[in-house]
Design a protein around this motif. Structure first.
Motif, PDB file in Angstrom:
ATOM      1  N   ASP A   1       0.834  -1.214   0.000  1.00 40.66           N
ATOM      2  CA  ASP A   1       0.000   0.000   0.000  1.00 40.66           C
ATOM      3  C   ASP A   1       0.860   1.252   0.000  1.00 40.66           C
ATOM      4  O   ASP A   1       0.557   2.218  -0.704  1.00 40.66           O
ATOM      5  CB  ASP A   1      -0.906  -0.019   1.237  1.00 40.66           C
ATOM      6  CG  ASP A   1      -1.874   1.156   1.253  1.00 40.66           C
ATOM      7  OD1 ASP A   1      -2.679   1.282   0.304  1.00 40.66           O
ATOM      8  OD2 ASP A   1      -1.817   1.944   2.218  1.00 40.66           O
ATOM      9  N   ILE A   2       1.947   1.243   0.757  1.00 44.28           N
ATOM     10  CA  ILE A   2       2.859   2.392   0.768  1.00 44.28           C
ATOM     11  C   ILE A   2       3.472   2.588  -0.611  1.00 44.28           C
ATOM     12  O   ILE A   2       3.573   3.710  -1.115  1.00 44.28           O
ATOM     13  CB  ILE A   2       3.949   2.203   1.843  1.00 44.28           C
ATOM     14  CG1 ILE A   2       3.334   2.338   3.235  1.00 44.28           C
ATOM     15  CG2 ILE A   2       5.078   3.216   1.661  1.00 44.28           C
ATOM     16  CD1 ILE A   2       4.280   1.988   4.364  1.00 44.28           C
ATOM     17  N   GLY A   3       3.885   1.478  -1.241  1.00 38.80           N
ATOM     18  CA  GLY A   3       4.444   1.577  -2.588  1.00 38.80           C
ATOM     19  C   GLY A   3       3.468   2.207  -3.555  1.00 38.80           C
ATOM     20  O   GLY A   3       3.851   2.982  -4.438  1.00 38.80           O
ATOM     21  N   LYS A   4       2.201   1.901  -3.407  1.00 41.79           N
ATOM     22  CA  LYS A   4       1.173   2.479  -4.277  1.00 41.79           C
ATOM     23  C   LYS A   4       0.982   3.967  -3.979  1.00 41.79           C
ATOM     24  O   LYS A   4       0.848   4.783  -4.883  1.00 41.79           O
ATOM     25  CB  LYS A   4      -0.148   1.737  -4.061  1.00 41.79           C
ATOM     26  CG  LYS A   4      -1.269   2.154  -4.995  1.00 41.79           C
ATOM     27  CD  LYS A   4      -2.602   1.517  -4.593  1.00 41.79           C
ATOM     28  CE  LYS A   4      -2.510   0.011  -4.608  1.00 41.79           C
ATOM     29  NZ  LYS A   4      -3.823  -0.621  -4.250  1.00 41.79           N
ATOM     30  N   LYS A   5       0.987   4.326  -2.687  1.00 41.96           N
ATOM     31  CA  LYS A   5       0.706   5.712  -2.306  1.00 41.96           C
ATOM     32  C   LYS A   5       1.830   6.677  -2.663  1.00 41.96           C
ATOM     33  O   LYS A   5       1.574   7.854  -2.939  1.00 41.96           O
ATOM     34  CB  LYS A   5       0.423   5.780  -0.801  1.00 41.96           C
ATOM     35  CG  LYS A   5      -0.942   5.217  -0.430  1.00 41.96           C
ATOM     36  CD  LYS A   5      -1.187   5.300   1.064  1.00 41.96           C
ATOM     37  CE  LYS A   5      -2.578   4.796   1.405  1.00 41.96           C
ATOM     38  NZ  LYS A   5      -2.814   4.792   2.882  1.00 41.96           N
ATOM     39  N   ILE A   6       3.069   6.214  -2.638  1.00 38.44           N
ATOM     40  CA  ILE A   6       4.155   7.139  -2.975  1.00 38.44           C
ATOM     41  C   ILE A   6       4.328   7.250  -4.483  1.00 38.44           C
ATOM     42  O   ILE A   6       5.189   7.983  -4.960  1.00 38.44           O
ATOM     43  CB  ILE A   6       5.490   6.725  -2.313  1.00 38.44           C
ATOM     44  CG1 ILE A   6       5.929   5.335  -2.777  1.00 38.44           C
ATOM     45  CG2 ILE A   6       5.383   6.787  -0.810  1.00 38.44           C
ATOM     46  CD1 ILE A   6       7.259   4.909  -2.192  1.00 38.44           C
ATOM     47  N   ARG A   7       3.498   6.509  -5.237  1.00 35.20           N
ATOM     48  CA  ARG A   7       3.497   6.572  -6.702  1.00 35.20           C
ATOM     49  C   ARG A   7       4.906   6.329  -7.242  1.00 35.20           C
ATOM     50  O   ARG A   7       5.829   6.025  -6.533  1.00 35.20           O
ATOM     51  CB  ARG A   7       2.947   7.908  -7.193  1.00 35.20           C
ATOM     52  CG  ARG A   7       1.550   8.218  -6.668  1.00 35.20           C
ATOM     53  CD  ARG A   7       1.130   9.602  -7.114  1.00 35.20           C
ATOM     54  NE  ARG A   7      -0.109   9.994  -6.445  1.00 35.20           N
ATOM     55  CZ  ARG A   7      -0.666  11.184  -6.568  1.00 35.20           C
ATOM     56  NH1 ARG A   7      -0.112  12.111  -7.339  1.00 35.20           N
ATOM     57  NH2 ARG A   7      -1.781  11.460  -5.932  1.00 35.20           N
ATOM     58  N   LYS A   8       5.075   6.413  -8.502  1.00 35.69           N
ATOM     59  CA  LYS A   8       6.384   6.248  -9.149  1.00 35.69           C
ATOM     60  C   LYS A   8       7.198   5.100  -8.556  1.00 35.69           C
ATOM     61  O   LYS A   8       8.382   4.967  -8.821  1.00 35.69           O
ATOM     62  CB  LYS A   8       7.187   7.547  -9.086  1.00 35.69           C
ATOM     63  CG  LYS A   8       6.556   8.657  -9.893  1.00 35.69           C
ATOM     64  CD  LYS A   8       7.495   9.822 -10.065  1.00 35.69           C
ATOM     65  CE  LYS A   8       6.871  10.896 -10.946  1.00 35.69           C
ATOM     66  NZ  LYS A   8       7.741  12.028 -11.173  1.00 35.69           N
ATOM     67  N   LYS A   9       6.572   4.287  -7.704  1.00 38.73           N
ATOM     68  CA  LYS A   9       7.265   3.148  -7.112  1.00 38.73           C
ATOM     69  C   LYS A   9       6.433   1.902  -7.371  1.00 38.73           C
ATOM     70  O   LYS A   9       5.323   1.772  -6.862  1.00 38.73           O
ATOM     71  CB  LYS A   9       7.449   3.331  -5.607  1.00 38.73           C
ATOM     72  CG  LYS A   9       8.412   4.446  -5.230  1.00 38.73           C
ATOM     73  CD  LYS A   9       9.844   4.007  -5.405  1.00 38.73           C
ATOM     74  CE  LYS A   9      10.803   5.120  -4.990  1.00 38.73           C
ATOM     75  NZ  LYS A   9      12.187   4.797  -5.287  1.00 38.73           N
ATOM     76  N   THR A  10       6.940   1.000  -8.181  1.00 45.20           N
ATOM     77  CA  THR A  10       6.270  -0.271  -8.410  1.00 45.20           C
ATOM     78  C   THR A  10       6.819  -1.273  -7.399  1.00 45.20           C
ATOM     79  O   THR A  10       7.997  -1.634  -7.457  1.00 45.20           O
ATOM     80  CB  THR A  10       6.516  -0.770  -9.842  1.00 45.20           C
ATOM     81  OG1 THR A  10       5.946   0.160 -10.766  1.00 45.20           O
ATOM     82  CG2 THR A  10       5.886  -2.141 -10.049  1.00 45.20           C
ATOM     83  N   PRO A  11       5.995  -1.738  -6.461  1.00 42.66           N
ATOM     84  CA  PRO A  11       6.497  -2.671  -5.451  1.00 42.66           C
ATOM     85  C   PRO A  11       6.550  -4.101  -5.972  1.00 42.66           C
ATOM     86  O   PRO A  11       5.633  -4.567  -6.650  1.00 42.66           O
ATOM     87  CB  PRO A  11       5.464  -2.537  -4.322  1.00 42.66           C
ATOM     88  CG  PRO A  11       4.208  -2.128  -4.999  1.00 42.66           C
ATOM     89  CD  PRO A  11       4.597  -1.341  -6.221  1.00 42.66           C
ATOM     90  N   ILE A  12       7.644  -4.797  -5.673  1.00 37.16           N
ATOM     91  CA  ILE A  12       7.803  -6.199  -6.039  1.00 37.16           C
ATOM     92  C   ILE A  12       8.130  -6.987  -4.772  1.00 37.16           C
ATOM     93  O   ILE A  12       9.086  -6.649  -4.067  1.00 37.16           O
ATOM     94  CB  ILE A  12       8.906  -6.380  -7.091  1.00 37.16           C
ATOM     95  CG1 ILE A  12       8.487  -5.731  -8.416  1.00 37.16           C
ATOM     96  CG2 ILE A  12       9.212  -7.851  -7.314  1.00 37.16           C
ATOM     97  CD1 ILE A  12       9.523  -5.816  -9.500  1.00 37.16           C
TER      98      ILE A  12
END
Length: 549
Positions: free
Chosen positions: A337-348
């Motif tokens: 969820d944090i990865g989504k909220k900070i945008r420009k970050k695709t979490p893997i």
């Protein structure tokens, strides 16, 4: 788009080229000013306003504008052609191996010169040609693979809701820690930055401030947003203010004893719900949390120091989330969820091992390049061949960006974990002895000026010769006859082999995650489909998410 000052009447065309060639979004106010939309209304009035416009047009109270016949934004075909030619040059510079940007420009020119219907016919034919191309297939694969990274079997199918993370502590105000802090405060997270002493803390806060000012200069955030973001960060020298934080990210040097001590302290001071994350890229998390009783809260949040895109970390698009067998699914959901909220970050999401996924692949890339240099290849030719292939940067330029000391530290971890798969080059050690540490010291594989512009350093040849002599290696004339495609294969195939190992050992959740990791982390060109690409021999390599041999 450059050239609009000389061609003020073609601002609309310039904007259209930006939107088409670079997928640039524009706000509704700008679109209205350019004539792309007729009016701006509140969302709750949209249907009524549209109906009124339609009735007014039908009853001749408003003029009917046939969009295809509009010519008011272009007064000179010659000026338009000049701008289109300029765009072709820029497109070739940005992506020399891509065909579709040039086809887009050709379609636009056809419509301007021969009329809108001619342009539509050319567009239809071009679309049919491109949709069956290997480039199209690859980019569609990347599109869906990127969106699939947020779906983790056994985690996201448990119907867990992410918790509300609002306050984050960061331990370590160095380059990495300060840039993670910048990423978070720009997205309205409250951040506490902890350092060991006043001087280090002041330096860390100054780095955050400089990052925000850089954002502002580049038009990424307004002056008001810059001030608001900076107000969200507080510097501390102890753990007393950690009593109400939701997550802590450790970003200190890669030293096991230091990290173990920090996590033992965090367990004492942080609340029971607090996520304990580390930005480490090489050390096992079960060892980091060995002296704690809260392994279920420990996780990796690697924001990366591998600045592939020649820019600060807060522009990097990848967040590697590394979990252990004890890590709670709730903690993984929170990090996604944090990865989504900070945008420009695709979490893997990946497993717990040395180097996880990206650094594991990246290390083999650097190793194979060093092996080629020891056997006679030129450093700068290898980098040039890789960038001609459309890698974002070559392995040696990247090593300078990461820092050669960091490269040695990572190398030690890999030699310990995978001794049978490591090549022991002496070159980087020799360079460090010669005080070449990379871009930060303005001397590494390249030389650098004060603006970090790189150039080939002729003094490097002496160090390479010294490395070869110590290894007892003489360059072979035969090896120098290899073509560019052979060099690409020899440098990249070891990374593909390691990716297959990562997948077979279960470190990666999905094969497509490795594709995204290599694209966003190593700078692999997203439009390359190895088994179909003429640049590499068919059947020698397959896309990682295809059939592996």
């Amino acid at each position: 788009m450059c050239g609009t000052q000389r061609l003020p009447r073609l601002v609309g065309l310039s904007k259209a080229l930006e939107m088409i060639l670079m997928s640039k979004l524009i706000k509704s106010e700008e679109a209205h000013g350019l004539g792309l939309i007729d009016a701006i209304v509140p969302s709750n009035e949209l249907i009524n306003t549209a109906c009124c416009w339609a009735l007014d047009i039908a009853e001749s109270r408003k003029p009917w504008i046939k969009t295809l016949d509009r010519v008011d934004k272009i007064e000179s075909i010659e000026e338009a052609r000049e701008l289109l030619n300029f765009s072709r040059v820029q497109a070739r510079k940005r992506a020399p191996n891509l065909e579709h940007p040039l086809i887009c420009i050709d379609v636009i020119e056809e419509g301007i010169v021969f009329g809108p219907r001619a342009g539509l016919w050319k567009e239809a034919n071009a679309f049919y040609q491109l949709i069956y191309s290997d480039t199209c297939k690859s980019l569609i694969h990347v599109f869906f693979s990127q969106r699939a990274t947020s779906k983790v079997p056994g985690i996201t199918d448990l119907s867990l809701m992410p918790r509300n993370i609002t306050k984050v502590a960061i331990i370590g105000g160095g380059v990495i820690g300060s840039e993670i802090a910048t990423t978070l405060i720009v997205r309205n997270y409250v951040v506490i930055l902890k350092e060991a002493n006043e001087n280090l803390l002041r330096a860390g806060i100054d780095r955050v401030k400089a990052n925000l000012q850089s954002y502002n200069r580049k038009g990424k955030i307004t002056e008001e947003k810059c001030k608001k973001a900076f107000s969200l960060i507080t510097g501390v020298l102890d753990y007393e203010s950690f009593k109400d934080i939701d997550m802590v990210i450790e970003a200190v040097t890669e030293n096991m004893a230091s990290k173990q001590q920090i996590f033992a302290e965090l367990e004492k001071y942080c609340p029971p719900h607090c996520i304990l994350a580390s930005n480490t890229s090489t050390i096992y998390f079960n060892l980091i949390g060995e002296k704690t009783r809260c392994q279920d809260r420990i996780i990796g949040a690697n924001f990366f120091s591998l600045v592939i895109y020649i820019s600060p970390i807060h522009f990097m698009p990848l967040l590697e989330i590394a979990r252990t067998q004890e890590t709670s699914p709730q903690v993984v959901v929170d990090l996604l969820d944090i990865g989504k909220k900070i945008r420009k970050k695709t979490p893997i999401v990946v497993g717990n091992c040395t180097g996880f996924t990206l650094n594991w692949m990246f290390f083999s890339w650097i190793q194979s390049a060093l092996l080629l240099v020891d056997r006679g290849f030129d450093v700068y030719r290898i980098d040039e061949v890789c960038t001609n292939f459309s890698m974002t940067t070559g392995p040696f330029r990247l090593a300078d960006l990461v820092g050669l000391e960091a490269a040695v530290s990572i190398s030690m971890q890999y030699h310990k974990s995978f001794p049978e798969r490591c090549y022991k080059s002496l070159l980087i050690g020799i360079m460090l002895y010669d005080h070449r540490e990379g871009e930060t010291t303005r001397k590494g594989f390249y030389g650098y000026d004060e603006k970090k512009k790189a150039w080939p350093d002729p003094e490097l040849k002496k160090l390479i010769e010294k490395s070869r002599n110590l290894l007892g290696i003489s360059p072979s004339p035969e090896i120098m006859k290899l073509e560019d495609k052979d060099i690409v294969e020899m440098v990249l195939f070891p990374a593909v082999n390691e990716a297959c190992r990562i997948l077979s050992e279960g470190v990666a959740v999905k094969a497509s995650d490795l594709d995204i990791s290599s694209i966003m982390g190593m700078g692999f060109p997203p439009y390359r489909e190895p088994e179909n690409d003429a640049y590499v021999r068919k059947n020698d390599v397959v896309r990682i998410s295809g059939n592996r041999e």
